[in-house]
Design a protein around this motif. Structure first.
Motif, PDB file in Angstrom:
ATOM      1  N   MET A   1       0.820  -1.195   0.000  1.00 48.33           N
ATOM      2  CA  MET A   1       0.000   0.000   0.000  1.00 48.33           C
ATOM      3  C   MET A   1       0.861   1.254   0.000  1.00 48.33           C
ATOM      4  SD  MET A   1      -3.012   1.025  -0.124  1.00 48.33           S
ATOM      5  CE  MET A   1      -4.010   2.436   0.180  1.00 48.33           C
ATOM      6  N   ASP A   2       2.066   1.166   0.508  1.00 44.39           N
ATOM      7  CA  ASP A   2       2.939   2.339   0.568  1.00 44.39           C
ATOM      8  C   ASP A   2       3.303   2.833  -0.832  1.00 44.39           C
ATOM      9  OD1 ASP A   2       4.391   4.254   2.054  1.00 44.39           O
ATOM     10  OD2 ASP A   2       6.244   3.175   1.560  1.00 44.39           O
ATOM     11  N   THR A   3       3.576   1.908  -1.740  1.00 40.87           N
ATOM     12  CA  THR A   3       3.898   2.301  -3.117  1.00 40.87           C
ATOM     13  C   THR A   3       2.688   2.931  -3.797  1.00 40.87           C
ATOM     14  OG1 THR A   3       5.479   0.503  -3.263  1.00 40.87           O
ATOM     15  CG2 THR A   3       4.738   1.455  -5.324  1.00 40.87           C
ATOM     16  N   ARG A   4       1.525   2.364  -3.583  1.00 46.02           N
ATOM     17  CA  ARG A   4       0.302   2.913  -4.180  1.00 46.02           C
ATOM     18  C   ARG A   4       0.030   4.313  -3.639  1.00 46.02           C
ATOM     19  NH1 ARG A   4      -4.328  -1.010  -3.854  1.00 46.02           N
ATOM     20  NH2 ARG A   4      -3.217  -1.871  -5.601  1.00 46.02           N
ATOM     21  N   ARG A   5       0.232   4.515  -2.350  1.00 44.88           N
ATOM     22  CA  ARG A   5       0.024   5.835  -1.751  1.00 44.88           C
ATOM     23  C   ARG A   5       0.985   6.852  -2.349  1.00 44.88           C
ATOM     24  NH1 ARG A   5       2.567   8.357   2.365  1.00 44.88           N
ATOM     25  NH2 ARG A   5       3.640   6.444   2.920  1.00 44.88           N
ATOM     26  N   ASN A   6       2.231   6.453  -2.551  1.00 44.15           N
ATOM     27  CA  ASN A   6       3.213   7.352  -3.161  1.00 44.15           C
ATOM     28  C   ASN A   6       2.841   7.700  -4.605  1.00 44.15           C
ATOM     29  OD1 ASN A   6       4.722   7.416  -0.847  1.00 44.15           O
ATOM     30  ND2 ASN A   6       6.173   5.860  -1.532  1.00 44.15           N
ATOM     31  N   LEU A   7       2.334   6.725  -5.350  1.00 37.30           N
ATOM     32  CA  LEU A   7       1.919   6.995  -6.724  1.00 37.30           C
ATOM     33  C   LEU A   7       0.712   7.930  -6.776  1.00 37.30           C
ATOM     34  CD1 LEU A   7       2.374   3.473  -8.342  1.00 37.30           C
ATOM     35  CD2 LEU A   7       3.756   5.511  -8.722  1.00 37.30           C
ATOM     36  N   TYR A   8      -0.253   7.709  -5.893  1.00 38.91           N
ATOM     37  CA  TYR A   8      -1.402   8.611  -5.817  1.00 38.91           C
ATOM     38  C   TYR A   8      -0.961  10.022  -5.461  1.00 38.91           C
ATOM     39  CZ  TYR A   8      -5.250   5.269  -6.199  1.00 38.91           C
ATOM     40  OH  TYR A   8      -6.157   4.353  -6.659  1.00 38.91           O
ATOM     41  N   LEU A   9      -0.069  10.143  -4.496  1.00 40.17           N
ATOM     42  CA  LEU A   9       0.407  11.455  -4.073  1.00 40.17           C
ATOM     43  C   LEU A   9       1.168  12.157  -5.194  1.00 40.17           C
ATOM     44  CD1 LEU A   9       0.657  13.494  -1.778  1.00 40.17           C
ATOM     45  CD2 LEU A   9       2.771  12.339  -1.108  1.00 40.17           C
ATOM     46  N   ALA A  10       2.034  11.434  -5.885  1.00 39.43           N
ATOM     47  CA  ALA A  10       2.794  12.023  -6.985  1.00 39.43           C
ATOM     48  C   ALA A  10       1.867  12.454  -8.124  1.00 39.43           C
ATOM     49  CB  ALA A  10       3.827  11.027  -7.503  1.00 39.43           C
ATOM     50  N   ALA A  11       0.883  11.630  -8.457  1.00 38.98           N
ATOM     51  CA  ALA A  11      -0.065  11.987  -9.512  1.00 38.98           C
ATOM     52  C   ALA A  11      -0.890  13.198  -9.108  1.00 38.98           C
ATOM     53  CB  ALA A  11      -0.981  10.807  -9.812  1.00 38.98           C
ATOM     54  N   PHE A  12      -1.309  13.258  -7.854  1.00 40.35           N
ATOM     55  CA  PHE A  12      -2.111  14.380  -7.376  1.00 40.35           C
ATOM     56  C   PHE A  12      -1.314  15.678  -7.383  1.00 40.35           C
ATOM     57  CE2 PHE A  12      -3.524  17.049  -3.820  1.00 40.35           C
ATOM     58  CZ  PHE A  12      -4.787  17.361  -4.287  1.00 40.35           C
ATOM     59  N   VAL A  13      -0.074  15.629  -6.933  1.00 40.26           N
ATOM     60  CA  VAL A  13       0.763  16.829  -6.919  1.00 40.26           C
ATOM     61  C   VAL A  13       1.022  17.312  -8.344  1.00 40.26           C
ATOM     62  CG1 VAL A  13       3.072  17.698  -6.374  1.00 40.26           C
ATOM     63  CG2 VAL A  13       1.817  16.373  -4.680  1.00 40.26           C
ATOM     64  N   GLY A  14       1.367  16.399  -9.235  1.00 41.19           N
ATOM     65  CA  GLY A  14       1.613  16.778 -10.623  1.00 41.19           C
ATOM     66  C   GLY A  14       0.386  17.366 -11.296  1.00 41.19           C
ATOM     67  N   ALA A  15      -0.758  16.735 -11.108  1.00 40.75           N
ATOM     68  CA  ALA A  15      -1.987  17.230 -11.721  1.00 40.75           C
ATOM     69  C   ALA A  15      -2.402  18.571 -11.119  1.00 40.75           C
ATOM     70  CB  ALA A  15      -3.103  16.210 -11.550  1.00 40.75           C
ATOM     71  N   SER A  16      -2.236  18.720  -9.814  1.00 47.00           N
ATOM     72  CA  SER A  16      -2.606  19.977  -9.163  1.00 47.00           C
ATOM     73  C   SER A  16      -1.723  21.126  -9.637  1.00 47.00           C
ATOM     74  CB  SER A  16      -2.502  19.849  -7.646  1.00 47.00           C
ATOM     75  OG  SER A  16      -3.509  19.014  -7.156  1.00 47.00           O
ATOM     76  N   LEU A  17      -0.432  20.895  -9.710  1.00 44.25           N
ATOM     77  CA  LEU A  17       0.464  21.950 -10.188  1.00 44.25           C
ATOM     78  C   LEU A  17       0.159  22.319 -11.636  1.00 44.25           C
ATOM     79  CD1 LEU A  17       3.869  20.915  -8.609  1.00 44.25           C
ATOM     80  CD2 LEU A  17       2.453  22.883  -8.018  1.00 44.25           C
ATOM     81  N   SER A  18      -0.095  21.313 -12.447  1.00 48.65           N
ATOM     82  CA  SER A  18      -0.444  21.584 -13.843  1.00 48.65           C
ATOM     83  C   SER A  18      -1.730  22.393 -13.932  1.00 48.65           C
ATOM     84  CB  SER A  18      -0.601  20.265 -14.599  1.00 48.65           C
ATOM     85  OG  SER A  18      -1.039  20.499 -15.901  1.00 48.65           O
ATOM     86  N   TYR A  19      -2.733  22.021 -13.154  1.00 45.78           N
ATOM     87  CA  TYR A  19      -3.999  22.742 -13.166  1.00 45.78           C
ATOM     88  C   TYR A  19      -3.801  24.191 -12.715  1.00 45.78           C
ATOM     89  CZ  TYR A  19      -8.714  24.164 -11.966  1.00 45.78           C
ATOM     90  OH  TYR A  19      -9.887  24.856 -11.875  1.00 45.78           O
ATOM     91  N   ILE A  20      -3.084  24.383 -11.622  1.00 42.47           N
ATOM     92  CA  ILE A  20      -2.880  25.728 -11.086  1.00 42.47           C
ATOM     93  C   ILE A  20      -2.132  26.605 -12.081  1.00 42.47           C
ATOM     94  CG2 ILE A  20      -1.671  27.036  -9.293  1.00 42.47           C
ATOM     95  CD1 ILE A  20      -2.387  24.684  -7.376  1.00 42.47           C
ATOM     96  N   PHE A  21      -1.048  26.103 -12.651  1.00 46.49           N
ATOM     97  CA  PHE A  21      -0.276  26.902 -13.599  1.00 46.49           C
ATOM     98  C   PHE A  21      -1.079  27.220 -14.859  1.00 46.49           C
ATOM     99  CE2 PHE A  21       3.736  25.108 -11.556  1.00 46.49           C
ATOM    100  CZ  PHE A  21       3.901  26.242 -10.771  1.00 46.49           C
TER     101      PHE A  21
END
Length: 60
Positions: A1-21
């Motif tokens: 579950m730790d790897t899945r959590r890291n992937l979700y977090l990385a995808a969320f951060v990337g998508a959020s930054l892209s959306y904001i910019f």
């Protein structure tokens, strides 16, 4: 579950930054409520897509 959590977090951060910019570049303003709606929809679609792929591959 730790790897899945890291992937979700990385995808969320990337998508959020892209959306904001992109919102700042095209509109010049930022609305936190619209970002929140985007974040909820993004995470929802991500979870549903993962469940769909798991169902198709049988690795559920």
């Amino acid at each position: 579950m730790d790897t899945r959590r890291n992937l979700y977090l990385a995808a969320f951060v990337g998508a959020s930054l892209s959306y904001i910019f992109n919102v700042l570049a095209f509109t010049g303003t930022f609305d936190a409520f619209r970002w929140f709606v985007f974040a909820v929809l993004f995470l929802g679609v991500t979870v549903v897509f993962e469940k769909f792929v798991g169902w198709q591959t049988g690795s559920d």
